[in-house]
Design a protein around this motif. Structure first.
Motif, mmCIF file in Angstrom:
data_model
loop_
_atom_site.group_PDB
_atom_site.id
_atom_site.type_symbol
_atom_site.label_atom_id
_atom_site.label_comp_id
_atom_site.label_asym_id
_atom_site.label_seq_id
_atom_site.Cartn_x
_atom_site.Cartn_y
_atom_site.Cartn_z
ATOM 1 N N TYR A 187 0.941 -1.195 0.101
ATOM 2 C CA TYR A 187 -0.072 -0.318 -0.194
ATOM 3 C C TYR A 187 0.877 1.247 -0.383
ATOM 4 C CZ TYR A 187 -3.882 -2.567 0.902
ATOM 5 O OH TYR A 187 -5.116 -4.123 1.008
ATOM 6 N N ALA A 188 0.269 2.196 -1.004
ATOM 7 C CA ALA A 188 1.030 3.339 -0.630
ATOM 8 C C ALA A 188 0.478 4.551 -1.102
ATOM 9 C CB ALA A 188 2.009 3.159 -1.577
ATOM 10 N N VAL A 189 0.995 6.080 -0.513
ATOM 11 C CA VAL A 189 -0.054 7.019 -1.296
ATOM 12 C C VAL A 189 0.412 7.928 -2.070
ATOM 13 C CG1 VAL A 189 -1.171 7.495 1.173
ATOM 14 C CG2 VAL A 189 1.252 7.910 0.569
ATOM 15 N N THR A 190 0.072 9.036 -2.485
ATOM 16 C CA THR A 190 0.294 9.771 -3.049
ATOM 17 C C THR A 190 -0.779 11.238 -3.630
ATOM 18 O OG1 THR A 190 1.168 10.956 -5.443
ATOM 19 C CG2 THR A 190 -0.513 8.896 -5.389
ATOM 20 N N ASN A 191 -0.807 12.268 -4.541
ATOM 21 C CA ASN A 191 -1.109 12.961 -3.975
ATOM 22 C C ASN A 191 -2.806 13.205 -5.088
ATOM 23 O OD1 ASN A 191 1.098 15.893 -4.098
ATOM 24 N ND2 ASN A 191 -0.863 15.257 -2.362
ATOM 25 N N TYR A 192 -4.037 13.108 -4.680
ATOM 26 C CA TYR A 192 -4.998 12.750 -5.855
ATOM 27 C C TYR A 192 -4.881 13.022 -7.028
ATOM 28 C CZ TYR A 192 -9.252 13.553 -7.804
ATOM 29 O OH TYR A 192 -11.044 13.074 -8.521
ATOM 30 N N HIS A 193 -4.067 15.053 -7.076
ATOM 31 C CA HIS A 193 -4.158 15.252 -8.615
ATOM 32 C C HIS A 193 -3.471 14.386 -9.335
ATOM 33 C CE1 HIS A 193 -0.609 17.423 -6.439
ATOM 34 N NE2 HIS A 193 -0.283 17.588 -7.940
ATOM 35 N N LYS A 233 7.420 20.402 -10.894
ATOM 36 C CA LYS A 233 6.679 19.832 -10.889
ATOM 37 C C LYS A 233 7.068 18.097 -11.018
ATOM 38 C CE LYS A 233 4.508 18.344 -15.317
ATOM 39 N NZ LYS A 233 3.799 19.295 -16.301
ATOM 40 N N GLY A 234 5.932 17.332 -10.196
ATOM 41 C CA GLY A 234 6.963 16.044 -10.281
ATOM 42 C C GLY A 234 7.269 15.312 -8.963
ATOM 43 N N ASN A 235 7.371 16.439 -8.275
ATOM 44 C CA ASN A 235 7.222 16.479 -6.477
ATOM 45 C C ASN A 235 6.131 15.554 -5.764
ATOM 46 O OD1 ASN A 235 10.056 18.640 -7.013
ATOM 47 N ND2 ASN A 235 10.337 16.704 -5.265
ATOM 48 N N SER A 236 5.030 16.608 -6.510
ATOM 49 C CA SER A 236 4.451 15.837 -5.828
ATOM 50 C C SER A 236 3.754 14.226 -5.639
ATOM 51 C CB SER A 236 2.587 16.234 -6.644
ATOM 52 O OG SER A 236 2.988 17.966 -7.327
ATOM 53 N N GLY A 237 2.664 13.847 -4.233
ATOM 54 C CA GLY A 237 3.075 13.014 -3.803
ATOM 55 C C GLY A 237 4.279 12.645 -3.208
ATOM 56 N N GLY A 238 5.693 13.161 -3.035
ATOM 57 C CA GLY A 238 6.922 12.504 -2.374
ATOM 58 C C GLY A 238 6.603 13.029 -1.084
ATOM 59 N N PRO A 239 6.947 11.697 -0.039
ATOM 60 C CA PRO A 239 7.277 12.697 1.533
ATOM 61 C C PRO A 239 8.471 13.783 1.698
ATOM 62 C CG PRO A 239 8.633 10.449 0.738
ATOM 63 C CD PRO A 239 8.232 10.893 -0.345
ATOM 64 N N ALA A 240 8.488 14.435 3.069
ATOM 65 C CA ALA A 240 9.078 14.795 3.653
ATOM 66 C C ALA A 240 9.381 14.510 4.840
ATOM 67 C CB ALA A 240 8.763 16.398 3.684
ATOM 68 N N LEU A 241 11.048 13.999 4.447
ATOM 69 C CA LEU A 241 11.023 13.540 6.423
ATOM 70 C C LEU A 241 11.835 13.896 7.410
ATOM 71 C CD1 LEU A 241 12.942 10.585 4.351
ATOM 72 C CD2 LEU A 241 10.622 10.745 4.544
ATOM 73 N N ASN A 242 11.505 13.693 8.770
ATOM 74 C CA ASN A 242 12.807 14.727 9.391
ATOM 75 C C ASN A 242 13.690 13.675 9.249
ATOM 76 O OD1 ASN A 242 12.501 12.576 11.146
ATOM 77 N ND2 ASN A 242 10.789 13.189 12.032
ATOM 78 N N ILE A 243 14.431 14.529 10.422
ATOM 79 C CA ILE A 243 16.568 14.016 10.992
ATOM 80 C C ILE A 243 16.282 11.739 11.642
ATOM 81 C CG2 ILE A 243 17.496 15.702 11.436
ATOM 82 C CD1 ILE A 243 16.667 15.058 14.496
ATOM 83 N N ASN A 244 14.493 11.478 12.172
ATOM 84 C CA ASN A 244 14.369 10.589 11.785
ATOM 85 C C ASN A 244 13.964 9.224 10.854
ATOM 86 O OD1 ASN A 244 14.907 10.982 14.632
ATOM 87 N ND2 ASN A 244 13.218 11.785 15.027
ATOM 88 N N ASN A 245 14.122 10.063 9.335
ATOM 89 C CA ASN A 245 13.739 9.220 8.712
ATOM 90 C C ASN A 245 12.796 8.759 8.289
ATOM 91 O OD1 ASN A 245 16.160 9.692 6.913
ATOM 92 N ND2 ASN A 245 16.839 8.521 8.135
ATOM 93 N N ASN A 246 11.044 10.015 9.446
ATOM 94 C CA ASN A 246 9.963 9.274 8.758
ATOM 95 C C ASN A 246 9.518 10.142 8.682
ATOM 96 O OD1 ASN A 246 10.492 7.173 10.615
ATOM 97 N ND2 ASN A 246 10.142 8.162 12.684
ATOM 98 N N CYS A 247 8.126 10.212 7.867
ATOM 99 C CA CYS A 247 7.571 11.496 7.092
ATOM 100 C C CYS A 247 6.714 11.990 8.183
ATOM 101 C CB CYS A 247 6.018 10.375 6.021
ATOM 102 S SG CYS A 247 5.484 11.675 5.012
ATOM 103 N N VAL A 248 6.746 13.531 8.119
ATOM 104 C CA VAL A 248 6.226 14.764 8.326
ATOM 105 C C VAL A 248 5.098 15.589 7.821
ATOM 106 C CG1 VAL A 248 7.947 15.577 10.131
ATOM 107 C CG2 VAL A 248 7.575 16.216 7.829
ATOM 108 N N GLY A 249 5.228 14.650 6.148
ATOM 109 C CA GLY A 249 4.206 15.198 5.522
ATOM 110 C C GLY A 249 4.091 14.548 4.203
ATOM 111 N N ILE A 250 3.471 14.968 3.231
ATOM 112 C CA ILE A 250 3.111 14.828 1.754
ATOM 113 C C ILE A 250 3.251 16.060 1.078
ATOM 114 C CG2 ILE A 250 1.845 13.664 -0.088
ATOM 115 C CD1 ILE A 250 1.708 11.557 1.794
ATOM 116 N N VAL A 251 4.388 16.079 0.282
ATOM 117 C CA VAL A 251 4.156 17.423 -0.434
ATOM 118 C C VAL A 251 3.198 17.583 -1.669
ATOM 119 C CG1 VAL A 251 5.473 18.670 -2.796
ATOM 120 C CG2 VAL A 251 6.224 17.091 -0.850
ATOM 121 N N THR A 252 2.308 18.947 -1.267
ATOM 122 C CA THR A 252 0.756 18.752 -2.139
ATOM 123 C C THR A 252 1.047 19.835 -3.203
ATOM 124 O OG1 THR A 252 -1.212 19.206 -2.274
ATOM 125 C CG2 THR A 252 -0.231 19.879 -0.523
ATOM 126 N N MET A 253 2.073 21.408 -3.127
ATOM 127 C CA MET A 253 1.811 22.416 -4.342
ATOM 128 C C MET A 253 3.937 22.964 -3.489
ATOM 129 S SD MET A 253 -1.096 24.330 -2.767
ATOM 130 C CE MET A 253 -1.407 24.253 -1.372
#
Length: 230
Positions: free
Chosen positions: A56-62, A164-184
Motif C-alpha cells: 500500500y502506498a500514498v500519493t496526491n489525488y491530483h 513539477k513531479g515532486n507532488s505526492g513525495g514524502p518530506a522526512l525529518n532527521i529520524n527518516n520518518n514522514c512528517v508530511g506529503i508534498v502537495t504544492m
C-alpha cells in the motif's frame, strides 16, 4: 585497553555505515514514480511512496485523477508495476493506492510531531530541465510554519525547493520518518499535507494483507515507460 577501545569504535563505525547504506537503499526503493495514463493515452507523472509491507502506498489525488490506468516505476531496479486506486479524496488531495506484485521495497513510517526550524528533506522525481525526464532528487530545508491555513485545509510549510513531479513525495525529518506529503509549492515555499491527516485518511482501510489479482498483476505495461527509468 586502548587497542580494545579503537577496535570497538572501528566496528561501531562499520556498523553505522552499513546501517546508513541499508537505510538509504530502503528510502530510495520506498519512493517511486507514479505514471498516470489518461483515456487519451497520454502520460503524466508524480511521486508516491510505500507506507507498509503489503504494497500500500500514498500519493496526491491530483497525480492520479482522471486516469484510465495507473503504473508504478521503481527507479533503482527499473521495474514497472500495475497499480490501482483504493481510496481518494480530492478535497484533501490524497490517494491511497495498491501496487500489484511489487517486491518488498521497504516503506516509510509517519511521525505526527514536528518542530519549527526542524530539518526536513523531500524525496521525489521532479522534471529534469535538461532531459525533461523525471530525476530522483532530494531537497533539504526546514519547517517554517505549522498549521498554515489555505482553502479550508491546514498545511506544514517548508522552505525546500520542489518542482513539477515532486507532488505526492514524502518530506522526512532527521529520524527518516514522514512528517508530511508534498502537495504544492514553488521555489523555497512548499506546502505539506501533515502526517496526521494522511494517517487519518487511510485509517478506515484494512491494509493488513496483500491483494492478489493475477489478471491485473500480469496486465501489459507500456514499454515506452522504460524511457523514463534512466
Amino acid at each position: 585497553m586502548l587497542i580494545v577501545v579503537i577496535f570497538v569504535l572501528f566496528c561501531s563505525n562499520i556498523y553505522a555505515s552499513e546501517r546508513n547504506i541499508q537505510l538509504e537503499n530502503n528510502l530510495n526503493n520506498s519512493v517511486f514514480l507514479v505514471f498516470n495514463e489518461s483515456k487519451e493515452g497520454k502520460f503524466t507523472w508524480g511521486t508516491g511512496f510505500f507506507i507498509n509491507e503489503n504494497n500500500y502506498a500514498v500519493t496526491n489525488y491530483h497525480v492520479v485523477k482522471d486516469n484510465s490506468k495507473l503504473y508504478i516505476g521503481i527507479m533503482r531496479d527499473k521495474n514497472l508495476y500495475n497499480a490501482k486506486i483504493v481510496k481518494a479524496d480530492e478535497s484533501l488531495d490524497l490517494a491511497l493506492i495498491y501496487v500489484y506484485g511489487a517486491k518488498n521495497y521497504g516503506y516509510i513510517d509517519f511521525e505526527n510531531e514536528c518542530i519549527i526550524n526542524e530539518l526536513a528533506y523531500t524525496l521525489g522525481f521532479p522534471q529534469d530541465i535538461n532531459t525533461n525526464r523525471p530525476k530522483y532528487t532530494s531537497s533539504t530545508g526546514n519547517i517554517i510554519e505549522k498549521n498554515k491555513e489555505y482553502k479550508d485545509n491546514y498545511y506544514i510549510r517548508i522552505n525546500n525547493n520542489v518542482r513539477k513531479g515532486n507532488s505526492g513525495g514524502p518530506a522526512l525529518n532527521i529520524n527518516n520518518n514522514c512528517v508530511g506529503i508534498v502537495t504544492m509549492g514553488k521555489e523555497n515555499d512548499t506546502y505539506l499535507i501533515p502526517a496526521s491527516v494522511v494517517q487519518n485518511f487511510v485509517s478506515d482501510v484494512n491494509m493488513s494483507s496483500k491483494i492478489y489479482n493475477l489478471f491485473i498483476e500480469n496486465s501489459k505495461i507500456p514499454y515506452n515507460l522504460k524511457y523514463y527509468l534512466v
